[in-house]
Design a protein around this motif. Sequence first.
Motif, PDB file in Angstrom:
ATOM      1  N   THR A 106      -2.640   3.302  -4.434  1.00 43.68           N
ATOM      2  CA  THR A 106      -1.663   2.642  -5.305  1.00 43.68           C
ATOM      3  C   THR A 106      -0.767   3.603  -6.059  1.00 43.68           C
ATOM      4  N   ARG A 157       2.143  -9.138  -2.177  1.00 47.02           N
ATOM      5  CA  ARG A 157       2.679  -8.610  -3.417  1.00 47.02           C
ATOM      6  C   ARG A 157       2.878  -9.711  -4.462  1.00 47.02           C
ATOM      7  N   VAL A 212       2.930  -2.151   1.644  1.00 49.60           N
ATOM      8  CA  VAL A 212       2.199  -3.285   1.057  1.00 49.60           C
ATOM      9  C   VAL A 212       1.360  -3.982   2.125  1.00 49.60           C
ATOM     10  N   LEU A 262      -1.700  -1.836   2.908  1.00 53.04           N
ATOM     11  CA  LEU A 262      -2.708  -1.913   1.839  1.00 53.04           C
ATOM     12  C   LEU A 262      -3.377  -3.278   1.812  1.00 53.04           C
ATOM     13  N   ALA A 263      -2.609  -4.328   2.072  1.00 46.19           N
ATOM     14  CA  ALA A 263      -3.169  -5.685   2.022  1.00 46.19           C
ATOM     15  C   ALA A 263      -4.231  -5.864   3.102  1.00 46.19           C
ATOM     16  N   ASN A 321      -6.235  -3.469   3.987  1.00 43.84           N
ATOM     17  CA  ASN A 321      -7.347  -2.571   3.650  1.00 43.84           C
ATOM     18  C   ASN A 321      -8.506  -3.403   3.100  1.00 43.84           C
ATOM     19  N   ALA A 367      -8.464  -4.188  -0.642  1.00 40.89           N
ATOM     20  CA  ALA A 367      -7.148  -4.651  -1.099  1.00 40.89           C
ATOM     21  C   ALA A 367      -7.183  -5.215  -2.526  1.00 40.89           C
ATOM     22  N   ASP A 399      -9.185  -4.548  -5.103  1.00 40.33           N
ATOM     23  CA  ASP A 399      -9.245  -3.459  -6.081  1.00 40.33           C
ATOM     24  C   ASP A 399      -7.947  -2.671  -6.115  1.00 40.33           C
ATOM     25  N   ILE A 400      -7.402  -2.435  -4.941  1.00 41.03           N
ATOM     26  CA  ILE A 400      -6.177  -1.642  -4.851  1.00 41.03           C
ATOM     27  C   ILE A 400      -5.077  -2.279  -5.679  1.00 41.03           C
ATOM     28  N   PHE A 401      -4.863  -3.556  -5.492  1.00 39.67           N
ATOM     29  CA  PHE A 401      -3.782  -4.209  -6.234  1.00 39.67           C
ATOM     30  C   PHE A 401      -4.135  -4.361  -7.711  1.00 39.67           C
ATOM     31  N   ARG A 402      -5.434  -4.542  -7.981  1.00 38.35           N
ATOM     32  CA  ARG A 402      -5.852  -4.747  -9.365  1.00 38.35           C
ATOM     33  C   ARG A 402      -5.517  -3.535 -10.236  1.00 38.35           C
ATOM     34  N   PHE A 403      -5.669  -2.335  -9.658  1.00 40.11           N
ATOM     35  CA  PHE A 403      -5.460  -1.136 -10.464  1.00 40.11           C
ATOM     36  C   PHE A 403      -4.083  -0.506 -10.255  1.00 40.11           C
ATOM     37  N   ALA A 404      -3.221  -1.246  -9.620  1.00 41.20           N
ATOM     38  CA  ALA A 404      -1.856  -0.745  -9.432  1.00 41.20           C
ATOM     39  C   ALA A 404      -1.105  -0.794 -10.763  1.00 41.20           C
ATOM     40  N   GLY A 427       2.561   0.412 -13.165  1.00 41.43           N
ATOM     41  CA  GLY A 427       3.995   0.132 -13.145  1.00 41.43           C
ATOM     42  C   GLY A 427       4.742   0.840 -12.033  1.00 41.43           C
ATOM     43  N   PHE A 433       3.716   1.598  -9.030  1.00 37.81           N
ATOM     44  CA  PHE A 433       3.516   0.869  -7.782  1.00 37.81           C
ATOM     45  C   PHE A 433       4.298  -0.442  -7.785  1.00 37.81           C
ATOM     46  N   ARG A 434       4.315  -1.088  -8.928  1.00 35.78           N
ATOM     47  CA  ARG A 434       5.029  -2.370  -9.021  1.00 35.78           C
ATOM     48  C   ARG A 434       6.514  -2.169  -8.731  1.00 35.78           C
ATOM     49  N   THR A 478       7.190  -1.190  -4.995  1.00 35.97           N
ATOM     50  CA  THR A 478       7.029  -2.253  -4.005  1.00 35.97           C
ATOM     51  C   THR A 478       7.823  -3.509  -4.343  1.00 35.97           C
TER      52      THR A 478
END
Lengths: 302, 302
Positions: free
Chosen positions: A190, A284, B202, B205-206, B208, B211, B213-218, B220, B222-223, B226
């Motif tokens: 990330t 996303r 994205v 990663l989705a 993975n 996924a 956890d990856i998005f949870r800890f992303a 600003g 990363f936001r 993407t």
Amino acid sequence: MSKFYINKLAIVGLGLMGGSLARALKAQGSVGEVVATGRRAASLEKGLALGVIDAWTLDMKEAVANADVVVIATPTLIAEKVLAELAPLMTPSMIVTDVASVKGNMQRAAERVFGEVPANFVMGHPIAGSEQSGVEAATVDLFLDHRVILTPLSTTAEPAIALIQAMWEACGAEVVCMDVAEHDAVLAATSHLPHVLAYTLVDALAQNGSAADIFRFAAGGFRDFTRIASSDPTMWHDIALANKEAILQGIDDFSAHLDKVRAAIASGDGDTLYATFDRAKRARDEHFLGQYLSRQKKSPSS
Amino acid sequence: MSKFYINKLAIVGLGLMGGSLARALKAQGSVGEVVATGRRAASLEKGLALGVIDAWTLDMKEAVANADVVVIATPTLIAEKVLAELAPLMTPSMIVTDVASVKGNMQRAAERVFGEVPANFVMGHPIAGSEQSGVEAATVDLFLDHRVILTPLSTTAEPAIALIQAMWEACGAEVVCMDVAEHDAVLAATSHLPHVLAYTLVDALAQNGSAADIFRFAAGGFRDFTRIASSDPTMWHDIALANKEAILQGIDDFSAHLDKVRAAIASGDGDTLYATFDRAKRARDEHFLGQYLSRQKKSPSS
């Protein structure tokens, strides 16, 4: 949190992170004295002039003497050297933490220096930052509503973990504990990989013969996509080397996926392209919709 | 601009772009009647209910009858079909333009339909947009302070170019003329390639296993990186296919550069990494510093 108080906080490496921590703790009345040390007197003097710290010294021993908490906030690859300098100065009542973006590397460094990671060293990583750096960019709310990941080991002392957790919570952060390897894999995906990709794209375009036109006609989407390429090169150089294995894995996964997308474009396979883009958008939107909507309110036409 | 006025504007394909154009021209008092047509009655009816347009019809002939200006604002790959439908309905006094993100494809489509690109067809591309789509996302200021690129040919009528330029200037945009091939190369680099990379990351990663956890800890970074992966998949599917050659070239340049960065990480070549990251930061800061600073003022802690 009312019982939480740090009489003396020592910061090794005064930049955006250490400076913002000092500002937040001071604003909360959670700290007595903040003393910073580091290699560059100019940064330390600036921190003093800005009221971020109460005192500074180039002498590590003086800085950490009688400190309750020592925060290592240097670039990642310098942290091992700091740990080695700190080793003979540590006392049982001193709790040490760090803010480095890679934790496996820090664990290995501590093991090299101490034989095993000391019980009062709580590895941590605030998921906050900015493409700005330096103590002059430090803000009181850098960690507010951000996550801080702690990666304690089974041998880490519970009271030390509790104090570091309370310290970050006093800054308005949400503290989460995680395994070292999991932390490094998640952050590679990330944060570290996106930085590598953004730097790579901007550098590739800057070397293009039409670079001036390319940047001139770049719109908001490109500006946001490349914002992280304005981050501190020293910090990211360190991270890229410190989390090497996980980042290489991330690059390889990404490249394999990009090869598939390239093949779909080359062969005119619209179904694969649509399916890929649609899955990405759904993933996303599902994960970011809340944050996304709050941003949209601020800039409806961006 | 006081002499500029459109008695009847016809919009073919009422979404974010066409809707925002209609809103801006109405707000400026620069248009009499706005009539929209398209395939989906629901979008057209919504546009009417929102006051974006004055009338709608599913009949192209009725929509463009006596129109001073016809704007083709459908997805890129549908535009050729629209041109074919429009061909028998065009009159010498009718000026046609479009808002498609790829211009070489549009030129070839017009050549297929008309034999040569009509003198009163002014190809255009507003460099504005949003990851939102649909007429409900249309705003009065979408084009304000944005660039609109026109790609007229040597055979395009000067008065037609002047009117389309005036139309976009009435929306607050800066109009720039450019060669078709140059437009497509520049946009591939700054817009099409970044969208492909963001969608690819994205989606990778989705898929993975970590996924969630990856998005949870992303954070600003990363936001922002993407954000463009939340764009309309249909639109970007069309663009990826329409500007195929330039995008493939962009992917290949990027991949070759990424291979070098990967090799530097793998071999621990810190000098190459630092030089790459530093060049990228300098290039980006040099080109975006003004815009960057104005953004920073709005969100100092992001």
